[in-house]
Motif scaffolding. Structure first.
Motif, PDB file in Angstrom:
ATOM      1  N   ALA A  41     -21.621 -32.096   9.873  1.00 42.37           N
ATOM      2  CA  ALA A  41     -22.762 -32.893  10.339  1.00 42.37           C
ATOM      3  C   ALA A  41     -23.222 -33.910   9.304  1.00 42.37           C
ATOM      4  N   GLY A  42     -22.712 -33.802   8.079  1.00 40.87           N
ATOM      5  CA  GLY A  42     -23.101 -34.742   7.033  1.00 40.87           C
ATOM      6  C   GLY A  42     -24.472 -34.499   6.449  1.00 40.87           C
ATOM      7  N   VAL A  43     -24.930 -33.240   6.495  1.00 39.64           N
ATOM      8  CA  VAL A  43     -26.230 -32.889   5.914  1.00 39.64           C
ATOM      9  C   VAL A  43     -26.017 -31.910   4.770  1.00 39.64           C
ATOM     10  N   PRO A  44     -26.909 -31.910   3.775  1.00 42.78           N
ATOM     11  CA  PRO A  44     -26.758 -30.972   2.658  1.00 42.78           C
ATOM     12  C   PRO A  44     -27.130 -29.555   3.070  1.00 42.78           C
ATOM     13  N   VAL A  45     -26.751 -28.602   2.239  1.00 45.53           N
ATOM     14  CA  VAL A  45     -27.128 -27.209   2.492  1.00 45.53           C
ATOM     15  C   VAL A  45     -28.632 -27.055   2.316  1.00 45.53           C
ATOM     16  N   GLY A  46     -29.194 -26.023   2.897  1.00 46.98           N
ATOM     17  CA  GLY A  46     -30.603 -25.746   2.721  1.00 46.98           C
ATOM     18  C   GLY A  46     -30.887 -25.263   1.308  1.00 46.98           C
ATOM     19  N   ARG A  47     -32.114 -25.465   0.866  1.00 50.62           N
ATOM     20  CA  ARG A  47     -32.528 -25.064  -0.478  1.00 50.62           C
ATOM     21  C   ARG A  47     -33.824 -24.264  -0.418  1.00 50.62           C
ATOM     22  N   TRP A  48     -33.896 -23.224  -1.267  1.00 49.32           N
ATOM     23  CA  TRP A  48     -35.093 -22.398  -1.339  1.00 49.32           C
ATOM     24  C   TRP A  48     -36.193 -23.105  -2.121  1.00 49.32           C
ATOM     25  N   MET A  49     -37.442 -22.922  -1.684  1.00 55.56           N
ATOM     26  CA  MET A  49     -38.609 -23.475  -2.355  1.00 55.56           C
ATOM     27  C   MET A  49     -39.720 -22.431  -2.365  1.00 55.56           C
ATOM     28  N   GLY A  50     -40.717 -22.640  -3.224  1.00 54.25           N
ATOM     29  CA  GLY A  50     -41.911 -21.799  -3.221  1.00 54.25           C
ATOM     30  C   GLY A  50     -42.003 -20.877  -4.421  1.00 54.25           C
ATOM     31  N   ARG A  51     -43.240 -20.618  -4.836  1.00 58.24           N
ATOM     32  CA  ARG A  51     -43.455 -19.750  -5.994  1.00 58.24           C
ATOM     33  C   ARG A  51     -43.135 -18.297  -5.700  1.00 58.24           C
ATOM     34  N   GLY A  52     -43.108 -17.913  -4.421  1.00 54.37           N
ATOM     35  CA  GLY A  52     -42.812 -16.532  -4.059  1.00 54.37           C
ATOM     36  C   GLY A  52     -41.378 -16.116  -4.309  1.00 54.37           C
ATOM     37  N   LEU A  53     -40.500 -17.074  -4.612  1.00 51.70           N
ATOM     38  CA  LEU A  53     -39.096 -16.738  -4.859  1.00 51.70           C
ATOM     39  C   LEU A  53     -38.937 -15.800  -6.049  1.00 51.70           C
ATOM     40  N   ALA A  54     -39.804 -15.934  -7.053  1.00 52.97           N
ATOM     41  CA  ALA A  54     -39.682 -15.098  -8.251  1.00 52.97           C
ATOM     42  C   ALA A  54     -39.820 -13.618  -7.905  1.00 52.97           C
ATOM     43  N   VAL A  55     -40.694 -13.293  -6.964  1.00 57.65           N
ATOM     44  CA  VAL A  55     -40.887 -11.906  -6.557  1.00 57.65           C
ATOM     45  C   VAL A  55     -39.617 -11.342  -5.931  1.00 57.65           C
ATOM     46  N   LEU A  56     -38.867 -12.202  -5.257  1.00 58.60           N
ATOM     47  CA  LEU A  56     -37.665 -11.762  -4.557  1.00 58.60           C
ATOM     48  C   LEU A  56     -36.410 -11.851  -5.419  1.00 58.60           C
ATOM     49  N   GLY A  57     -36.541 -12.344  -6.635  1.00 55.19           N
ATOM     50  CA  GLY A  57     -35.374 -12.484  -7.499  1.00 55.19           C
ATOM     51  C   GLY A  57     -34.501 -13.666  -7.143  1.00 55.19           C
ATOM     52  N   LEU A  58     -35.070 -14.662  -6.471  1.00 57.78           N
ATOM     53  CA  LEU A  58     -34.337 -15.869  -6.101  1.00 57.78           C
ATOM     54  C   LEU A  58     -34.828 -17.051  -6.934  1.00 57.78           C
ATOM     55  N   ALA A  59     -34.009 -18.082  -7.032  1.00 55.92           N
ATOM     56  CA  ALA A  59     -34.350 -19.243  -7.854  1.00 55.92           C
ATOM     57  C   ALA A  59     -34.653 -20.456  -6.982  1.00 55.92           C
ATOM     58  N   PRO A  60     -35.661 -21.256  -7.334  1.00 57.51           N
ATOM     59  CA  PRO A  60     -35.921 -22.496  -6.599  1.00 57.51           C
ATOM     60  C   PRO A  60     -34.695 -23.403  -6.630  1.00 57.51           C
TER      61      PRO A  60
END
Length: 220
Positions: A41-60
């Protein structure tokens, strides 16, 4: 900047987003993996955002995978990496029930998120569509900054977590929120239109220093 808002529910609504939103404003080919469909489709992959990511062990800025989308928005609000967490707990000797619970984030909910669609004003996205490369980069940078600021405002001033009997207690989520952002370059009609879908989870961390998250609400 204009913003449209739509509620995301587990089940049919989530499947619609997986077929026709996270892969651009067009229908996803059957049995095509998410990243491959996004590339087609010519679109980039989705990206995570938000300060709550730290609680889940994910990176912005981390890539949003199909499994993570399913867990967070399609399975009534489980941890994005619930599959890995469950497998690790099973390998450690936990029962299937206990392993499944380890990937849960509070009680299950039907409304799993809110879709915020961010669009520049017509004069801006037309300038983006017909401008040179530098102009496009400047507009996209300003567009992304606006989205970041709106999310920060929601986290700081709008989002409320309700808990206790009948939701009597209401607090700001101290750990922030979690959102998945998807960039699109065209409208469904095919005309150039810079816009982003921000799928904002309706769960946030309670005041207690716990990993378990409880349902919250974001009103804008």
């Amino acid at each position: 900047m204009t913003v449209d808002i739509r509620v995301v529910r587990a089940g049919q609504m989530y499947r619609y987003y997986l077929r026709e939103t996270v892969v651009g404003d067009g229908r996803r080919p059957a049995r095509t993996p998410l990243r491959a469909a996004q590339e087609q489709a010519g679109v980039p992959v989705g990206r995570w955002m938000g300060r709550g990511l730290a609680v889940l062990g994910l990176a912005p800025g981390g890539e949003v995978t199909e499994a993570q989308l399913r867990n967070r928005f399609g399975e009534r609000g489980r941890h994005p990496d619930a599959d890995r967490i469950e497998a690790d707990r099973l390998a450690a000797g936990d029962s299937p029930k206990k392993a499944f619970k380890a990937g849960a984030l509070g009680r299950r909910v039907t409304v799993t998120g809110v879709d915020f669609v961010f669009r520049p004003q017509p004069t801006i996205y037309l300038l983006w569509a017909f401008g040179d490369e530098e102009t496009r980069r400047v507009i996209e940078a300003a567009h992304e900054y606006a989205i970041e600021r709106v999310l920060e405002w929601i986290e700081d001033e709008v989002a409320v977590i309700r808990y206790g009997k009948d939701g009597v207690y209401r607090v700001r989520p101290p750990g922030g929120l979690v959102a998945a952002r998807f960039r699109h370059y065209e409208a469904r009609s095919g005309r150039p239109l810079l816009h982003d879908h921000l799928l904002l989870s309706v769960k946030g961390q309670r005041l207690e220093n716990r990993r378990r998250l409880t349902p919250g609400s974001a009103k804008a």
